[in-house]
Design a protein around this motif. Structure first.
Motif, PDB file in Angstrom:
ATOM      1  N   PHE A   1      25.689 -13.489 -23.711  1.00 47.35           N
ATOM      2  CA  PHE A   1      27.093 -13.107 -23.629  1.00 47.35           C
ATOM      3  C   PHE A   1      27.594 -13.186 -22.189  1.00 47.35           C
ATOM      4  O   PHE A   1      28.696 -13.657 -21.936  1.00 47.35           O
ATOM      5  CB  PHE A   1      27.307 -11.703 -24.192  1.00 47.35           C
ATOM      6  CG  PHE A   1      27.190 -11.595 -25.695  1.00 47.35           C
ATOM      7  CD1 PHE A   1      26.739 -12.642 -26.472  1.00 47.35           C
ATOM      8  CD2 PHE A   1      27.540 -10.426 -26.330  1.00 47.35           C
ATOM      9  CE1 PHE A   1      26.634 -12.533 -27.850  1.00 47.35           C
ATOM     10  CE2 PHE A   1      27.446 -10.301 -27.706  1.00 47.35           C
ATOM     11  CZ  PHE A   1      26.989 -11.365 -28.467  1.00 47.35           C
TER      12      PHE A   1
ATOM     13  N   SER B   1      28.258  -6.703 -29.494  1.00 53.06           N
ATOM     14  CA  SER B   1      26.904  -6.220 -29.198  1.00 53.06           C
ATOM     15  C   SER B   1      26.636  -4.869 -29.873  1.00 53.06           C
ATOM     16  O   SER B   1      25.513  -4.613 -30.315  1.00 53.06           O
ATOM     17  CB  SER B   1      26.661  -6.146 -27.688  1.00 53.06           C
ATOM     18  OG  SER B   1      27.478  -5.176 -27.083  1.00 53.06           O
TER      19      SER B   1
ATOM     20  N   SER C   1      27.072  -5.509 -22.640  1.00 50.81           N
ATOM     21  CA  SER C   1      26.487  -5.987 -23.894  1.00 50.81           C
ATOM     22  C   SER C   1      25.159  -5.297 -24.179  1.00 50.81           C
ATOM     23  O   SER C   1      24.890  -4.909 -25.322  1.00 50.81           O
ATOM     24  CB  SER C   1      26.303  -7.507 -23.857  1.00 50.81           C
ATOM     25  OG  SER C   1      27.553  -8.146 -23.773  1.00 50.81           O
TER      26      SER C   1
ATOM     27  N   ALA D   1      32.837  -8.974 -26.282  1.00 47.66           N
ATOM     28  CA  ALA D   1      31.368  -9.088 -26.292  1.00 47.66           C
ATOM     29  C   ALA D   1      30.724  -7.716 -26.467  1.00 47.66           C
ATOM     30  O   ALA D   1      29.717  -7.575 -27.168  1.00 47.66           O
ATOM     31  CB  ALA D   1      30.883  -9.754 -25.007  1.00 47.66           C
TER      32      ALA D   1
END
Length: 189
Positions: A43, A21, A148, A17
């Motif tokens: 996320f 991101s 993230s 994640a």
């Protein structure tokens, strides 16, 4: 699980994640603070929700999940990455290229694709004796959400430097991440 084991588990589960991101920050101009938070929340929630689902599915469906999780991640991330590369090539031909448009549907697909491993993690937790899933899930959600948001900020900073190449780079990163997940599951698990 002690504190350090829990922290390292949460960080390791959140790395996919985090990478996505960063890509979002690289490729999307004019990101608003609400989008930073949306990415972190989406996320984080999905990374926390998947272990809960996996935990309750337990060993009954573990073999079925492990058989397809890497295919799903590969297809979803390759589709999004391929579209980004196609858009980058198309926009490179224009005089004034635009960046990738990030909407909730894309964020959701990215969140699902990066959290499939967390589903398998939840299945493995169900096999452990005396495990309390909620503290684990809470920490995974928080760590993933925070990383993230940091990733988007970092990617946005890099995106300003890379300019029009950011979209192509972001698409390549997503496809590479999908291939990495696939290769790990097929050859190393």
């Amino acid at each position: 699980m002690n504190f350090w084991e829990l922290l390292l588990t949460a960080i390791s589960v959140s790395m996919d994640a985090f990478a996505v991101s960063i890509t979002d920050g690289l490729c999307c101009k004019n990101l608003q603070k609400k989008q930073f938070i949306s990415i972190g929340l989406c996320f984080g929630i999905l990374q926390g929700l998947m272990p809960i689902i996996g935990f309750f599915l337990g060993q009954t469906f573990a073999n079925y999940i492990r058989v397809v999780d890497h295919y799903v991640a590969l297809v979803l991330l390759s589709y999004i990455g391929g579209k980004m590369i196609f858009d980058a090539i198309t926009e490179a031909k224009q005089e004034k290229p635009e960046f990738y448009d990030l909407n909730f549907k894309i964020i959701l697909v990215q969140g699902i694709a990066t959290s499939i491993d967390a589903l398998a993690l939840g299945v493995s937790f169900s096999a452990l004796a005396n495990i309390k899933i909620m503290p684990i899930v809470t920490e995974i959600m928080l760590i993933t959400g925070i990383l993230s948001i940091i990733g988007v900020c970092f990617g946005k900073h890099l995106g300003k430097k890379f300019g029009s190449y950011a979209l192509f780079l972001g698409g390549f990163i997503l496809i590479a991440l999908g291939v990495k997940i696939f290769v790990e599951h097929v050859f190393f698990s």
